[in-house]
Scaffold this motif. Sequence first.
Motif, PDB file in Angstrom:
ATOM      1  N   SER A   1       2.109  33.583 -53.820  1.00 38.96           N
ATOM      2  CA  SER A   1       2.022  35.008 -54.152  1.00 38.96           C
ATOM      3  C   SER A   1       2.861  35.849 -53.204  1.00 38.96           C
ATOM      4  CB  SER A   1       0.565  35.473 -54.118  1.00 38.96           C
ATOM      5  OG  SER A   1       0.062  35.501 -52.786  1.00 38.96           O
ATOM      6  N   ALA A   2       3.090  35.338 -51.979  1.00 36.23           N
ATOM      7  CA  ALA A   2       3.929  36.081 -51.038  1.00 36.23           C
ATOM      8  C   ALA A   2       5.345  36.213 -51.585  1.00 36.23           C
ATOM      9  CB  ALA A   2       3.945  35.383 -49.680  1.00 36.23           C
ATOM     10  N   ALA A   3       5.806  35.170 -52.287  1.00 34.06           N
ATOM     11  CA  ALA A   3       7.149  35.216 -52.848  1.00 34.06           C
ATOM     12  C   ALA A   3       7.260  36.273 -53.937  1.00 34.06           C
ATOM     13  CB  ALA A   3       7.530  33.847 -53.403  1.00 34.06           C
TER      14      ALA A   3
ATOM     15  N   SER B   1      -0.164  44.722 -38.724  1.00 33.05           N
ATOM     16  CA  SER B   1       0.661  43.534 -38.925  1.00 33.05           C
ATOM     17  C   SER B   1       1.391  43.678 -40.245  1.00 33.05           C
ATOM     18  CB  SER B   1      -0.188  42.261 -38.922  1.00 33.05           C
ATOM     19  OG  SER B   1      -1.170  42.302 -39.937  1.00 33.05           O
ATOM     20  N   VAL B   2       2.599  43.112 -40.302  1.00 30.53           N
ATOM     21  CA  VAL B   2       3.397  43.145 -41.524  1.00 30.53           C
ATOM     22  C   VAL B   2       3.852  41.727 -41.846  1.00 30.53           C
ATOM     23  CG1 VAL B   2       4.178  45.507 -41.116  1.00 30.53           C
ATOM     24  CG2 VAL B   2       5.584  43.593 -40.316  1.00 30.53           C
ATOM     25  N   LEU B   3       4.143  41.504 -43.124  1.00 26.43           N
ATOM     26  CA  LEU B   3       4.662  40.223 -43.597  1.00 26.43           C
ATOM     27  C   LEU B   3       6.049  40.466 -44.175  1.00 26.43           C
ATOM     28  CD1 LEU B   3       4.179  37.210 -44.198  1.00 26.43           C
ATOM     29  CD2 LEU B   3       3.101  37.897 -46.351  1.00 26.43           C
ATOM     30  N   ALA B   4       7.044  39.728 -43.673  1.00 25.61           N
ATOM     31  CA  ALA B   4       8.431  39.906 -44.103  1.00 25.61           C
ATOM     32  C   ALA B   4       9.059  38.541 -44.339  1.00 25.61           C
ATOM     33  CB  ALA B   4       9.221  40.689 -43.054  1.00 25.61           C
ATOM     34  N   VAL B   5      10.236  38.512 -44.969  1.00 23.94           N
ATOM     35  CA  VAL B   5      10.844  37.248 -45.366  1.00 23.94           C
ATOM     36  C   VAL B   5      12.285  37.150 -44.878  1.00 23.94           C
ATOM     37  CG1 VAL B   5      11.538  38.184 -47.622  1.00 23.94           C
ATOM     38  CG2 VAL B   5      11.324  35.700 -47.322  1.00 23.94           C
ATOM     39  N   HIS B   6      12.648  35.941 -44.436  1.00 22.64           N
ATOM     40  CA  HIS B   6      14.045  35.587 -44.153  1.00 22.64           C
ATOM     41  C   HIS B   6      14.484  34.596 -45.220  1.00 22.64           C
ATOM     42  CE1 HIS B   6      17.680  34.496 -41.912  1.00 22.64           C
ATOM     43  NE2 HIS B   6      17.386  33.239 -42.213  1.00 22.64           N
ATOM     44  N   ARG B   7      15.555  34.906 -45.915  1.00 19.34           N
ATOM     45  CA  ARG B   7      16.016  34.067 -47.009  1.00 19.34           C
ATOM     46  C   ARG B   7      16.877  32.923 -46.483  1.00 19.34           C
ATOM     47  NH1 ARG B   7      12.565  35.550 -50.955  1.00 19.34           N
ATOM     48  NH2 ARG B   7      12.584  37.810 -51.288  1.00 19.34           N
ATOM     49  N   GLY B   8      16.509  31.699 -46.871  1.00 16.43           N
ATOM     50  CA  GLY B   8      17.322  30.540 -46.538  1.00 16.43           C
ATOM     51  C   GLY B   8      17.054  30.000 -45.147  1.00 16.43           C
ATOM     52  N   PRO B   9      17.898  29.078 -44.692  1.00 11.35           N
ATOM     53  CA  PRO B   9      17.702  28.475 -43.370  1.00 11.35           C
ATOM     54  C   PRO B   9      17.972  29.473 -42.249  1.00 11.35           C
ATOM     55  CG  PRO B   9      19.776  27.741 -44.328  1.00 11.35           C
ATOM     56  CD  PRO B   9      19.068  28.510 -45.401  1.00 11.35           C
ATOM     57  N   VAL B  10      17.400  29.193 -41.089  1.00  7.91           N
ATOM     58  CA  VAL B  10      17.659  29.988 -39.886  1.00  7.91           C
ATOM     59  C   VAL B  10      18.736  29.264 -39.086  1.00  7.91           C
ATOM     60  CG1 VAL B  10      16.703  30.892 -37.739  1.00  7.91           C
ATOM     61  CG2 VAL B  10      15.314  30.896 -39.822  1.00  7.91           C
ATOM     62  N   ARG B  11      19.864  29.909 -38.918  1.00 11.71           N
ATOM     63  CA  ARG B  11      20.984  29.289 -38.207  1.00 11.71           C
ATOM     64  C   ARG B  11      21.018  29.841 -36.779  1.00 11.71           C
ATOM     65  NH1 ARG B  11      23.378  26.721 -42.301  1.00 11.71           N
ATOM     66  NH2 ARG B  11      23.318  27.681 -44.384  1.00 11.71           N
ATOM     67  N   VAL B  12      20.580  29.011 -35.833  1.00 12.99           N
ATOM     68  CA  VAL B  12      20.521  29.415 -34.432  1.00 12.99           C
ATOM     69  C   VAL B  12      21.855  29.099 -33.771  1.00 12.99           C
ATOM     70  CG1 VAL B  12      19.422  28.988 -32.208  1.00 12.99           C
ATOM     71  CG2 VAL B  12      18.028  29.121 -34.291  1.00 12.99           C
ATOM     72  N   ASP B  13      22.484  30.131 -33.218  1.00 17.82           N
ATOM     73  CA  ASP B  13      23.778  29.988 -32.551  1.00 17.82           C
ATOM     74  C   ASP B  13      23.732  30.815 -31.268  1.00 17.82           C
ATOM     75  OD1 ASP B  13      26.367  29.990 -31.635  1.00 17.82           O
ATOM     76  OD2 ASP B  13      27.273  30.635 -33.531  1.00 17.82           O
ATOM     77  N   PRO B  14      23.799  30.180 -30.100  1.00 13.48           N
ATOM     78  CA  PRO B  14      23.698  30.942 -28.846  1.00 13.48           C
ATOM     79  C   PRO B  14      24.839  31.930 -28.641  1.00 13.48           C
ATOM     80  CG  PRO B  14      24.337  28.669 -28.411  1.00 13.48           C
ATOM     81  CD  PRO B  14      23.964  28.734 -29.860  1.00 13.48           C
ATOM     82  N   ARG B  15      25.958  31.756 -29.346  1.00 15.50           N
ATOM     83  CA  ARG B  15      27.102  32.659 -29.176  1.00 15.50           C
ATOM     84  C   ARG B  15      27.112  33.795 -30.197  1.00 15.50           C
ATOM     85  NH1 ARG B  15      28.586  27.557 -28.972  1.00 15.50           N
ATOM     86  NH2 ARG B  15      29.280  27.614 -31.152  1.00 15.50           N
ATOM     87  N   SER B  16      26.244  33.715 -31.176  1.00 14.44           N
ATOM     88  CA  SER B  16      26.254  34.711 -32.246  1.00 14.44           C
ATOM     89  C   SER B  16      25.705  36.043 -31.755  1.00 14.44           C
ATOM     90  CB  SER B  16      25.417  34.217 -33.423  1.00 14.44           C
ATOM     91  OG  SER B  16      25.298  35.218 -34.417  1.00 14.44           O
TER      92      SER B  16
ATOM     93  N   PHE C   1       5.565  30.830 -42.016  1.00 10.10           N
ATOM     94  CA  PHE C   1       5.369  29.707 -42.925  1.00 10.10           C
ATOM     95  C   PHE C   1       6.488  29.727 -43.959  1.00 10.10           C
ATOM     96  CE2 PHE C   1       3.274  33.325 -44.778  1.00 10.10           C
ATOM     97  CZ  PHE C   1       3.480  33.223 -46.149  1.00 10.10           C
ATOM     98  N   SER C   2       6.741  28.573 -44.559  1.00 10.87           N
ATOM     99  CA  SER C   2       7.829  28.444 -45.527  1.00 10.87           C
ATOM    100  C   SER C   2       7.291  28.456 -46.947  1.00 10.87           C
ATOM    101  CB  SER C   2       8.600  27.139 -45.298  1.00 10.87           C
ATOM    102  OG  SER C   2       9.190  27.116 -44.013  1.00 10.87           O
ATOM    103  N   VAL C   3       8.047  29.072 -47.834  1.00 15.82           N
ATOM    104  CA  VAL C   3       7.844  28.966 -49.278  1.00 15.82           C
ATOM    105  C   VAL C   3       9.206  28.651 -49.869  1.00 15.82           C
ATOM    106  CG1 VAL C   3       7.131  30.109 -51.404  1.00 15.82           C
ATOM    107  CG2 VAL C   3       5.940  30.626 -49.259  1.00 15.82           C
ATOM    108  N   GLY C   4       9.377  27.409 -50.325  1.00 14.75           N
ATOM    109  CA  GLY C   4      10.694  26.991 -50.782  1.00 14.75           C
ATOM    110  C   GLY C   4      11.687  27.023 -49.635  1.00 14.75           C
ATOM    111  N   ASP C   5      12.814  27.688 -49.853  1.00 19.35           N
ATOM    112  CA  ASP C   5      13.851  27.782 -48.822  1.00 19.35           C
ATOM    113  C   ASP C   5      13.681  28.999 -47.922  1.00 19.35           C
ATOM    114  OD1 ASP C   5      15.036  25.502 -49.780  1.00 19.35           O
ATOM    115  OD2 ASP C   5      16.511  26.562 -51.019  1.00 19.35           O
ATOM    116  N   ASP C   6      12.640  29.791 -48.151  1.00 18.26           N
ATOM    117  CA  ASP C   6      12.484  31.055 -47.426  1.00 18.26           C
ATOM    118  C   ASP C   6      11.407  30.949 -46.353  1.00 18.26           C
ATOM    119  OD1 ASP C   6      14.392  32.120 -49.131  1.00 18.26           O
ATOM    120  OD2 ASP C   6      12.880  32.831 -50.563  1.00 18.26           O
TER     121      ASP C   6
END
Length: 703
Positions: A520-522, A444-459, A420-425
């Motif tokens: 609260s997750a943030a 189970s764990v809860l973790a965060v990715h900051r900002g947009p997810v940039r999907v690139d098949p070559r990355s 789920f998203s909170v702001g940009d995260d």
Amino acid sequence: MLSAAADPGPARPPVLGPSSLAAAPRPGRAGLRGWLAPGLLHALVLDAAGPGLRHYERAQERPDQGWARLDLVSPDAVGPGALVVASGVLHALVPEDGGIAHHVKAALPRVAASGEHTLDPNTWGRRGEPLPGSTVTATRDARGVLAAVGDDDGTTLWRFEGGWRRTEHLPGARDVLVAPGAVVADLGGELSLRLRGAWRRLGLGAGTASGSLVADAGGWLLAAPRGDVLETWRIDRDGTITRHATLTWGAGAVGGVALAPAGRGAVHALTDETGSVLQHRRHAAGGAWMRVTCLRLHDTSPFTVEERESTKLAQVSGETDTQPVREGGRRLTLSRSTTRSGVLGTDLGVRVEHLGDDLMVFGDTHWHRRPWLTTRDAIARIDPTGPIDGLPGVTFHGAPLRVRGWGVTMREYDVPLDAFSVGDDLYGFFTSNHFRRGQVMGRSVLAVHRGPVRVDPRSRRPVTFTGARTFSERYFINVSVQRLPGSALGLPREGEVLAVWGSGSYRAGDLRLAVLDPESAAGGRPRVRYWAGLSASGEPRWSEREADARPLLHPSALGEVSVRWVPEAGRFLFLGCSGPEDPIGLSVWLRAAEAPWGPWSPRHRLLDWAARGMWFDDPYSRFIKALGDGTDPVGDRIFRVQADMTGAAYAPFFFDARADGGELVLRYTLSTWNPYQVVLMAHRLGSDVLGPVAQGSASVDLG
């Protein structure tokens, strides 16, 4: 649409008794290696239909190994049996019309016991004349097998020494439980303990017919069910009794329990909960009980069967579809993931949204020419169009997901669940620490990715989630989440909350509900409350203790969980798969509810995946490998364990839904094991299933 129900049949005794579970060494392992090996569990369970008493076996090396259904011990059983392993021999004591019959079988290959012929490890044989009586419990002590046989006058103790010898009669003793050095019985309506020849009251009231007793940590452990609550009690050598822990509660009336020591402080328990048979484990002395697996899901409630079963639209992952085409060749997949992104095969496939992008997260993934990535998980972007007309495309990121946090693991069964998203995260739920404490998925764990997810098949740069913290080690290990107005959950809070539906032990859990304040997750300290039932006025009650979380429905043996509010249906829809020995068959099913906690509709079968997915008579119609002899054109060889196995369907996850001519067109992803890929399924649901379907996608007031 057809209706069906499992026939519950006439009232019958519990399917297992106090001594129906026993541990034994692994065949062929001796010495220190044999002592350290996890060994086998053996169980005697009455068949769900008919009078037969059946032998089950479960290997303990890996928590993901289920119970194997073996041969009948006795077709004439009239009650639960007792099982003892002594000197390499399985002794089954079975109530039959003529008394307590003694059946034997070798627990190890070709074991010769004193006074007996060499036993066949594959065949049960009846030995001698039955003992007089109608009920039986048994144990193994330093002198061999001790049995307590109940009759109208009380209970008689018998010892097996090449033949049965009567040792003592206990007049008036009912529902006797035996363990090395101790006897517990109902004496005149009081639960009493006999130590060193003297009886003393335990102060727990009456009734041990459904209980069990086992030696434990220098004393004994007593399990005593009361309704849908099963408590365990610690009995010390001096007779002192203290409450230990609740073994199970809230998932149906407990009809019986069998305890067995597991070594090094651990204890196994098998429970009969309204006919379903579930295994629990206490990992260490003084620890909590956890449900670990399901032997039988006995859901006799009516279910409906869809005449129009789900159809496969396309294979999502892999390079080409493994299902053959009559005209020759192979179809493309939605992703062509091997050449574009290096993904050979994967499973799961949960759709999430973040900053306007439609994403999918996948489970254990195998990567082309990158074996060091083992089973690291994957993420992909959903594109409006793809290789197949009328269907979306899927672009996998060229590198795996990475989760960082204290003690987090990223191997098999360590998978993404939802996000789920909170702001940009983007906040993601993941399982971690597979096989810890005998669990398939440890937490189970809860973790965060900051900002947009940039999907690139070559990355080759992983998509990283950081700050992982434990979310649950008990009831919310597999989760499905959705933002909802607080009013939809009976909360006074303005704005949105995150509804979290979860289950505990993999393919053995019940559905439960929690709410999380997303903001609260943030802050790094998620505030979670757990649904604890309804008040007398029908209002939801919430608790801050996970231990108070009540099952939303039972019986259940859930693995992955997928719940979504579908505006077009005006319902919460819940997708799941059948459990072991489930009356609904090998299937994908759907439930619906107007409130997030239910009540949930009966199961509606969408797909019989054995009959339709495997379609044994037509390889051009099946999409799950059905033949293990090397002749099946369906399937793939992604990794060694999977390569020669047949397939199976699991992990149905909602993809989307739309209204079409008064019907709801539901699409969902499904994993198939062999091929080790994800497929996109479609199903048309009429108003006879969900009621009137709203045209378009207008929001529905949840308040």
